[in-house]
Design an enzyme around this catalytic site. Structure first.
Site, PDB file in Angstrom:
ATOM      1  N   ASP A   6       1.086   0.127  13.927  1.00 32.24           N
ATOM      2  CA  ASP A   6       1.544   1.411  14.456  1.00 32.24           C
ATOM      3  C   ASP A   6       1.940   1.289  15.923  1.00 32.24           C
ATOM      4  O   ASP A   6       2.589   2.174  16.462  1.00 32.24           O
ATOM      5  CB  ASP A   6       0.425   2.464  14.306  1.00 32.24           C
ATOM      6  CG  ASP A   6      -0.907   1.926  14.816  1.00 32.24           C
ATOM      7  OD1 ASP A   6      -1.757   1.561  13.990  1.00 32.24           O
ATOM      8  OD2 ASP A   6      -1.084   1.848  16.040  1.00 32.24           O
ATOM      9  N   TYR A  43     -12.374   9.676  11.435  1.00 35.97           N
ATOM     10  CA  TYR A  43     -12.826   8.552  10.596  1.00 35.97           C
ATOM     11  C   TYR A  43     -14.095   9.003   9.881  1.00 35.97           C
ATOM     12  O   TYR A  43     -14.877   9.772  10.427  1.00 35.97           O
ATOM     13  CB  TYR A  43     -13.109   7.308  11.444  1.00 35.97           C
ATOM     14  CG  TYR A  43     -11.866   6.582  11.928  1.00 35.97           C
ATOM     15  CD1 TYR A  43     -10.612   6.824  11.373  1.00 35.97           C
ATOM     16  CD2 TYR A  43     -11.944   5.629  12.941  1.00 35.97           C
ATOM     17  CE1 TYR A  43      -9.486   6.165  11.819  1.00 35.97           C
ATOM     18  CE2 TYR A  43     -10.823   4.954  13.391  1.00 35.97           C
ATOM     19  CZ  TYR A  43      -9.596   5.235  12.814  1.00 35.97           C
ATOM     20  OH  TYR A  43      -8.473   4.561  13.250  1.00 35.97           O
ATOM     21  N   GLN A  65       0.854  -1.196   0.000  1.00 34.38           N
ATOM     22  CA  GLN A  65       0.000   0.000   0.000  1.00 34.38           C
ATOM     23  C   GLN A  65       0.888   1.244   0.000  1.00 34.38           C
ATOM     24  O   GLN A  65       2.089   1.171   0.286  1.00 34.38           O
ATOM     25  CB  GLN A  65      -0.893   0.004   1.244  1.00 34.38           C
ATOM     26  CG  GLN A  65      -0.132  -0.110   2.557  1.00 34.38           C
ATOM     27  CD  GLN A  65      -0.941  -0.757   3.669  1.00 34.38           C
ATOM     28  OE1 GLN A  65      -2.184  -0.762   3.684  1.00 34.38           O
ATOM     29  NE2 GLN A  65      -0.232  -1.354   4.620  1.00 34.38           N
ATOM     30  N   ASP A 105      -7.066  -5.349  14.666  1.00 29.90           N
ATOM     31  CA  ASP A 105      -6.957  -3.910  14.425  1.00 29.90           C
ATOM     32  C   ASP A 105      -6.596  -3.719  12.958  1.00 29.90           C
ATOM     33  O   ASP A 105      -5.449  -3.457  12.602  1.00 29.90           O
ATOM     34  CB  ASP A 105      -5.869  -3.333  15.339  1.00 29.90           C
ATOM     35  CG  ASP A 105      -5.538  -1.899  14.963  1.00 29.90           C
ATOM     36  OD1 ASP A 105      -4.413  -1.453  15.290  1.00 29.90           O
ATOM     37  OD2 ASP A 105      -6.388  -1.254  14.328  1.00 29.90           O
ATOM     38  N   ASP A 129       1.469 -12.463   6.954  1.00 28.69           N
ATOM     39  CA  ASP A 129       0.030 -12.496   6.702  1.00 28.69           C
ATOM     40  C   ASP A 129      -0.679 -13.202   7.862  1.00 28.69           C
ATOM     41  O   ASP A 129      -0.375 -14.365   8.172  1.00 28.69           O
ATOM     42  CB  ASP A 129      -0.223 -13.238   5.368  1.00 28.69           C
ATOM     43  CG  ASP A 129      -1.676 -13.127   4.933  1.00 28.69           C
ATOM     44  OD1 ASP A 129      -1.937 -13.210   3.736  1.00 28.69           O
ATOM     45  OD2 ASP A 129      -2.542 -12.951   5.820  1.00 28.69           O
ATOM     46  N   ALA A 130      -1.631 -12.484   8.459  1.00 29.55           N
ATOM     47  CA  ALA A 130      -2.340 -13.044   9.619  1.00 29.55           C
ATOM     48  C   ALA A 130      -3.148 -14.289   9.248  1.00 29.55           C
ATOM     49  O   ALA A 130      -3.423 -15.141  10.088  1.00 29.55           O
ATOM     50  CB  ALA A 130      -3.255 -11.981  10.216  1.00 29.55           C
ATOM     51  N   GLU A 189       1.614  -8.283  11.858  1.00 26.94           N
ATOM     52  CA  GLU A 189       1.393  -7.115  10.965  1.00 26.94           C
ATOM     53  C   GLU A 189       2.036  -7.445   9.626  1.00 26.94           C
ATOM     54  O   GLU A 189       3.194  -7.861   9.567  1.00 26.94           O
ATOM     55  CB  GLU A 189       2.029  -5.875  11.586  1.00 26.94           C
ATOM     56  CG  GLU A 189       2.236  -4.699  10.617  1.00 26.94           C
ATOM     57  CD  GLU A 189       0.948  -4.166  10.006  1.00 26.94           C
ATOM     58  OE1 GLU A 189       0.024  -3.823  10.766  1.00 26.94           O
ATOM     59  OE2 GLU A 189       0.876  -4.121   8.753  1.00 26.94           O
ATOM     60  N   TYR A 235      -9.783   5.147  19.578  1.00 26.59           N
ATOM     61  CA  TYR A 235      -9.793   3.849  18.898  1.00 26.59           C
ATOM     62  C   TYR A 235      -8.906   2.835  19.614  1.00 26.59           C
ATOM     63  O   TYR A 235      -9.340   1.734  19.952  1.00 26.59           O
ATOM     64  CB  TYR A 235      -9.316   4.046  17.459  1.00 26.59           C
ATOM     65  CG  TYR A 235      -9.254   2.782  16.658  1.00 26.59           C
ATOM     66  CD1 TYR A 235      -8.083   2.022  16.628  1.00 26.59           C
ATOM     67  CD2 TYR A 235     -10.344   2.340  15.922  1.00 26.59           C
ATOM     68  CE1 TYR A 235      -8.006   0.857  15.898  1.00 26.59           C
ATOM     69  CE2 TYR A 235     -10.271   1.167  15.187  1.00 26.59           C
ATOM     70  CZ  TYR A 235      -9.108   0.438  15.176  1.00 26.59           C
ATOM     71  OH  TYR A 235      -9.038  -0.734  14.456  1.00 26.59           O
ATOM     72  N   GLN A 236      -7.630   3.237  19.882  1.00 25.22           N
ATOM     73  CA  GLN A 236      -6.681   2.254  20.460  1.00 25.22           C
ATOM     74  C   GLN A 236      -7.133   1.789  21.847  1.00 25.22           C
ATOM     75  O   GLN A 236      -7.027   0.629  22.201  1.00 25.22           O
ATOM     76  CB  GLN A 236      -5.282   2.861  20.576  1.00 25.22           C
ATOM     77  CG  GLN A 236      -4.849   3.742  19.446  1.00 25.22           C
ATOM     78  CD  GLN A 236      -4.336   2.983  18.216  1.00 25.22           C
ATOM     79  OE1 GLN A 236      -4.438   1.764  18.138  1.00 25.22           O
ATOM     80  NE2 GLN A 236      -3.830   3.728  17.246  1.00 25.22           N
TER      81      GLN A 236
HETATM   82  N1  JFQ Z   1      -4.372   1.016  13.910  1.00 24.69           N
HETATM   83  C1  JFQ Z   1      -5.001   2.221  13.516  1.00 24.69           C
HETATM   84  C2  JFQ Z   1      -6.433   2.065  13.099  1.00 24.69           C
HETATM   85  C3  JFQ Z   1      -6.644   1.062  12.015  1.00 24.69           C
HETATM   86  N2  JFQ Z   1      -8.063   0.818  11.853  1.00 24.69           N
HETATM   87  C4  JFQ Z   1      -8.850   1.842  11.189  1.00 24.69           C
HETATM   88  C5  JFQ Z   1     -10.321   1.445  11.132  1.00 24.69           C
HETATM   89  C6  JFQ Z   1     -11.167   2.372  10.299  1.00 24.69           C
HETATM   90  C7  JFQ Z   1     -10.599   2.598   8.938  1.00 24.69           C
HETATM   91  N3  JFQ Z   1     -11.417   3.446   8.101  1.00 24.69           N
HETATM   92  C8  JFQ Z   1      -9.165   3.048   8.991  1.00 24.69           C
HETATM   93  C9  JFQ Z   1      -8.291   2.149   9.837  1.00 24.69           C
END
Ligand code: JFQ
Length: 292
Positions: free
Chosen positions: A89, A228, A34, A159, A140-141, A109, A64-65
């Site tokens: 990350d 987001y 990517q 994640d 690859d998971a 990852e 989120y985290q």
């Molecule tokens: N580890 C960082 C967040 C990764 N997950 C996100 C979920 C929502 C998506 N639109 C972008 C990545």
């Protein structure tokens, strides 16, 4: 000269765009999987973008985290073995490491460039890789989970990025089957589950697959993440057959381990009230994903 980044017509949110004012581009390269972009923004600190999709910003990554890590880990008595899928990350690792009961953390990852970019530009997330309990697997998971010992994990946290590109297969039944096999009885999965405003069909499909695959309970929770699309993100919480898990009332409340982590970082978003509130769903969603 500052410009703004616009993401038009991504198949995940056709017909809408999201723009963030750019102060300075810090990194932009194509990995094997990517395009990885890091820029300094005017309003959200540094921003990580993969293939034109915002993954995290310094300002709101905590929502989120913290939620994706503590919703599962505070729902079981004493998590010991944890697997993080994606999360290159390091932010989820930082949160998992707050739990002193955790003895072993595997992370799988696929893209090493994400890890390297985070180490360079997001040290307050990449700090998660420094915990001695963390074992990094770059790959690859799908293959990792196929090889995982049966019943090894108390919790698995997926994640992932959106299911367009490297993460495409992470929303399909065969993958969920390998997750269920790798979890112990009464073990829990927390899976990123998109937006209730944009993706109810995908959420419905994921919930249906999870109901077939995880014979404990299946719940949907959500959090506010302003950067987001639609400003929210969801999580699917599942438990395997075995000791029942009541996701809504945390039996392992974070307040028990309250206080800063070993790097002096306090929680900024998650707490036990936010945990329970996250499972309160709007009526349209309950109707559309048959959670009534
Ligand atoms: N580890 C960082 C967040 C990764 N997950 C996100 C979920 C929502 C998506 N639109 C972008 C990545």
């Amino acid at each position: 000269k500052s410009s703004k980044i616009q993401y038009f017509n991504n198949p995940m949110w056709p017909g809408e765009a999201h723009s963030i004012k750019v102060e300075e581009i810090l990194f932009k390269e194509k990995s094997e999987y990517q395009e990885v972009l890091v820029f300094e923004s005017a309003a959200y600190g540094k921003v990580l973008v993969l293939d034109g999709i915002v993954q995290l910003t310094e300002k709101d990554e905590c929502a989120y985290q913290e939620m994706i890590a503590h919703l599962p880990l505070c729902s079981i008595e004493s998590p010991k073995n944890v697997l993080v899928v994606g999360g290159g990350d390091g932010g989820v690792l930082r949160e998992v490491s707050r739990h002193s009961s955790v003895e072993h953390i595997d992370i799988c990852e696929i893209d090493k460039m994400v890890i390297d970019a985070s180490r360079k530009y997001f040290p307050e997330l990449a700090v998660g890789f420094e915990d001695p309990r963390v074992h990094l697997h770059v790959g690859d998971a799908i293959d990792f989970l196929k090889r995982a010992p049966e019943g090894k994990y108390d919790a698995i946290i997926v994640d992932s990025s959106d299911p367009v590109g490297p993460a495409q297969e992470l929303v399909e039944k065969p993958f969920f089957d390998t997750i269920a096999k790798a979890l112990r009885p009464g073990g829990v999965l927390c899976n990123m589950a998109e937006s209730m405003w944009l993706h109810t069909h995908l959420i419905q499909d994921m919930i249906s697959v999870c109901r077939e695959t995880f014979k404990g309970s299946v719940h949907y929770a959500w959090a506010s993440v302003p950067t987001y699309p639609s400003g929210v993100i969801g999580f699917i919480l599942c438990s395997t057959e075995g000791p029942p898990v009541d996701f809504v009332k945390p039996i392992n409340p974070i307040e028990k381990i309250q206080g800063a982590d070993k790097h002096g970082r306090e929680l900024r978003f998650y707490n036990s009230q936010m945990h329970s509130a996250a499972f309160a769903l709007p009526t349209f969603l309950k109707r559309e994903v048959s959670l009534l």
